[in-house]
Design an enzyme around this catalytic site. Structure first.
Site, PDB file in Angstrom:
ATOM      1  N   LYS A  34     -11.332  -6.130 -10.859  1.00 19.11           N
ATOM      2  CA  LYS A  34     -10.386  -5.042 -10.595  1.00 19.11           C
ATOM      3  C   LYS A  34     -10.178  -4.185 -11.849  1.00 19.11           C
ATOM      4  O   LYS A  34      -9.618  -4.654 -12.841  1.00 19.11           O
ATOM      5  CB  LYS A  34      -9.061  -5.675 -10.160  1.00 19.11           C
ATOM      6  CG  LYS A  34      -8.048  -4.708  -9.663  1.00 19.11           C
ATOM      7  CD  LYS A  34      -8.228  -4.341  -8.207  1.00 19.11           C
ATOM      8  CE  LYS A  34      -7.256  -3.256  -7.824  1.00 19.11           C
ATOM      9  NZ  LYS A  34      -7.584  -2.610  -6.565  1.00 19.11           N
ATOM     10  N   LYS A  53      -7.086  -4.970   3.776  1.00 17.12           N
ATOM     11  CA  LYS A  53      -6.063  -4.748   4.804  1.00 17.12           C
ATOM     12  C   LYS A  53      -6.382  -5.578   6.053  1.00 17.12           C
ATOM     13  O   LYS A  53      -5.499  -6.244   6.610  1.00 17.12           O
ATOM     14  CB  LYS A  53      -5.962  -3.257   5.163  1.00 17.12           C
ATOM     15  CG  LYS A  53      -5.463  -2.404   4.010  1.00 17.12           C
ATOM     16  CD  LYS A  53      -5.269  -0.955   4.387  1.00 17.12           C
ATOM     17  CE  LYS A  53      -5.388  -0.053   3.171  1.00 17.12           C
ATOM     18  NZ  LYS A  53      -4.695  -0.503   1.961  1.00 17.12           N
ATOM     19  N   LYS A  63      -2.098  -5.791  -3.103  1.00 20.67           N
ATOM     20  CA  LYS A  63      -0.766  -5.694  -2.490  1.00 20.67           C
ATOM     21  C   LYS A  63      -0.795  -6.068  -0.999  1.00 20.67           C
ATOM     22  O   LYS A  63       0.211  -6.532  -0.473  1.00 20.67           O
ATOM     23  CB  LYS A  63      -0.137  -4.323  -2.719  1.00 20.67           C
ATOM     24  CG  LYS A  63      -0.645  -3.189  -1.867  1.00 20.67           C
ATOM     25  CD  LYS A  63       0.364  -2.748  -0.828  1.00 20.67           C
ATOM     26  CE  LYS A  63      -0.157  -1.627   0.055  1.00 20.67           C
ATOM     27  NZ  LYS A  63      -1.550  -1.669   0.485  1.00 20.67           N
ATOM     28  N   GLY A 116      -0.497   3.305  -1.796  1.00 20.46           N
ATOM     29  CA  GLY A 116      -0.175   4.150  -2.938  1.00 20.46           C
ATOM     30  C   GLY A 116       0.255   5.555  -2.542  1.00 20.46           C
ATOM     31  O   GLY A 116       1.112   6.162  -3.196  1.00 20.46           O
ATOM     32  N   ASN A 117      -0.315   6.105  -1.455  1.00 18.88           N
ATOM     33  CA  ASN A 117      -0.003   7.490  -1.070  1.00 18.88           C
ATOM     34  C   ASN A 117       1.429   7.656  -0.572  1.00 18.88           C
ATOM     35  O   ASN A 117       1.911   8.764  -0.413  1.00 18.88           O
ATOM     36  CB  ASN A 117      -1.003   8.011  -0.034  1.00 18.88           C
ATOM     37  CG  ASN A 117      -0.890   7.276   1.294  1.00 18.88           C
ATOM     38  OD1 ASN A 117      -0.476   6.119   1.342  1.00 18.88           O
ATOM     39  ND2 ASN A 117      -1.246   7.947   2.367  1.00 18.88           N
TER      40      ASN A 117
END
Lengths: 313, 313
Positions: free
Chosen positions: A129, A276, A214, A11-12
């Site tokens: 979520k 991740k 994602k 997101g960053n």
């Protein structure tokens, strides 16, 4: 032969935590991110890009909520598709501009993506979520009844809807994305993990109120396009053990076996480093060569083995 | 050899005039439209699709306006990209489902599209296209000063912003769209005419507050992918002379010369049939074989020369 890399942007890369989310801020962040990605392209890496959409789809949902007495609110799947349009546009325009600046003539395109999930995914039994706006306790009760939503008390900050986060099973536009990538297009795809869809008994697709992590989407996409490297970009340079504690220890590289052990030991929290590392493992076990987790600014160094955390089979 | 067709869908393919614009209504309209388009595919036509986005981008703009004290409003180019995501998603899912139902296994994908316009397009000197919400006279004055917008009194219904509607010069993602189309993918592209962008002196792209007529975008896209036929679908079966008057006369076919004459005589109003006929002429003069204007339900008959209005060189 040039190495192929699926880049998963956090997101960053699009919006920083302290920012309001104006289009100017987002364009400028995306531009900087693209500048870094073009450095990879200039060094000969063939890239495809995927990205998160949390803040953007959150804003779209909230705008729908605020305007709901005037205009019909769109469901989550449609809002997710809107966010793919929004972010894809900013990114393909910025990539085009940065490639041009670097004297590179490579086509860029965003392919709108649906991601198939399975009805029997256990996530549908336990939505976790949080998405969209905060509600009062009274609104929460009403939404539970009226819409059948699961609404929880989110860390005392108010009530929030939670939706399932199933594991992606396949990417509907996969063949198209792969074809474009193989022909040298920089494809932006599977934004926000892709719009989650379920197939009915006849195979017909329909959007489902869920979100896909994602990074899990990225692992599937990287496997699908046979990328050599899955490069997950986030806001830290390296994965760490005992993160944030006095005995924090950064990891330069690890095997999938070690990664699994650290995961089991609880070093990587769900919702941040956990997915991740899990995605890196999944990509490698499906045949990938290496997975790298690092920050945007260190991406090129990490590909050369001089920064970040590399995970091997 | 199979004929290739660029289908330009009017707004009524997605949303009917009397409807509110819920996602259920839009999905159902899109589904029916896709059912008709799949009939063409089943007969061997190779198709690509473009579509309008007026009501959708209007709703997105209005949601941004209503929520503007809570969340930053997105500019028109970003809202246009969102609408491409929204409509592209509904359409690629529905096409996938209808193709599957017909036993056809053909990939479908939406390519997010930017359309380059020229700074010196005369449209930038005289904005004419109303977009977004209605304002009071006082709001209109404020917006003129604060944002530099052109705000006009729209037929006495209130004040509305107008933006330029320049002629599209090229499609940034053109090579990608053409490649996919040539390989047999049903591409959905150039939605709402594409997001209009300007190039600066270095060739860098930036969104511009304008809208592109979707029929003009369709003519350019049809030429770009070397479609044999441009098929413009709208809510009437045939183009007519003296439309709506006692001496109305439907046209079965006409040459570009005749079409230009009727245009000059004022038979086809701007904002409705005018741009469709102009786009047909532009496509044919760029080398297209024929252009057809008809309703969705008559598309297949029109391709066979049994319905609609056909325009030849």
């Amino acid at each position: 032969m040039s190495r192929s890399v699926l880049i998963a942007l956090g997101g960053n890369a699009i919006l920083q935590h302290k920012e309001k989310g104006t289009s100017e801020e987002q364009f400028e962040n995306v531009r900087k991110t693209c500048e870094e990605m073009v450095r990879l392209v200039a060094e000969g890496y063939r890239i495809a890009i995927t990205h998160g959409n949390g803040p953007q789809v959150g804003d779209i949902l909230l705008k729908n909520e605020i305007a709901k007495n005037t205009l019909p609110a769109m469901p989550l799947d449609v809002c997710g598709a809107e966010s793919q349009g929004m972010i894809g546009y900013m990114m393909q325009q910025s990539m085009y501009n940065e490639l041009r600046k670097a004297g590179l003539n490579i086509p860029v395109a965003t392919v709108l993506t649906q991601t198939l999930v399975r009805k029997d995914d256990p996530a549908f039994q336990s939505p976790t979520k949080p998405i969209g706006p905060f509600y009062t306790a009274m609104e929460a009760s009403r939404l539970r009844v009226e819409k059948g939503w699961t609404v929880i008390n989110d860390s005392g900050r108010g009530y929030r809807r939670v939706v399932p986060s199933p594991i992606p099973a396949s990417i509907t536009e996969g063949s198209v994305i792969k074809e474009l990538f193989n022909q040298g297009t920089i494809v932006i795809a599977c934004g926000g993990g892709g719009v989650p869809v379920l197939a009915d008994e006849n195979g017909a697709l329909q959007g489902v109120e869920a979100v896909i992590d994602k990074d899990h989407g990225a692992a599937l996409l990287a496997t699908l396009i046979s990328a050599d490297i899955l490069l997950i970009l986030t806001d830290v340079e390296k994965v760490a053990l005992n993160y944030g504690r006095p005995n924090q220890k950064d990891i330069d590289d690890m095997t999938t076996g070690e990664a699994k052990m650290y995961l089991a030991e609880g070093h990587f929290p769900g919702g941040s480093m956990g997915p991740k590392v899990e995605s890196a493992i999944r990509f490698l076990e499906a045949g990938g060569e290496r997975a790298i987790i690092t920050s945007i600014g260190r991406a090129l160094d990490a590909l050369k083995g001089k920064a970040g955390t590399t995970i091997y089979r």
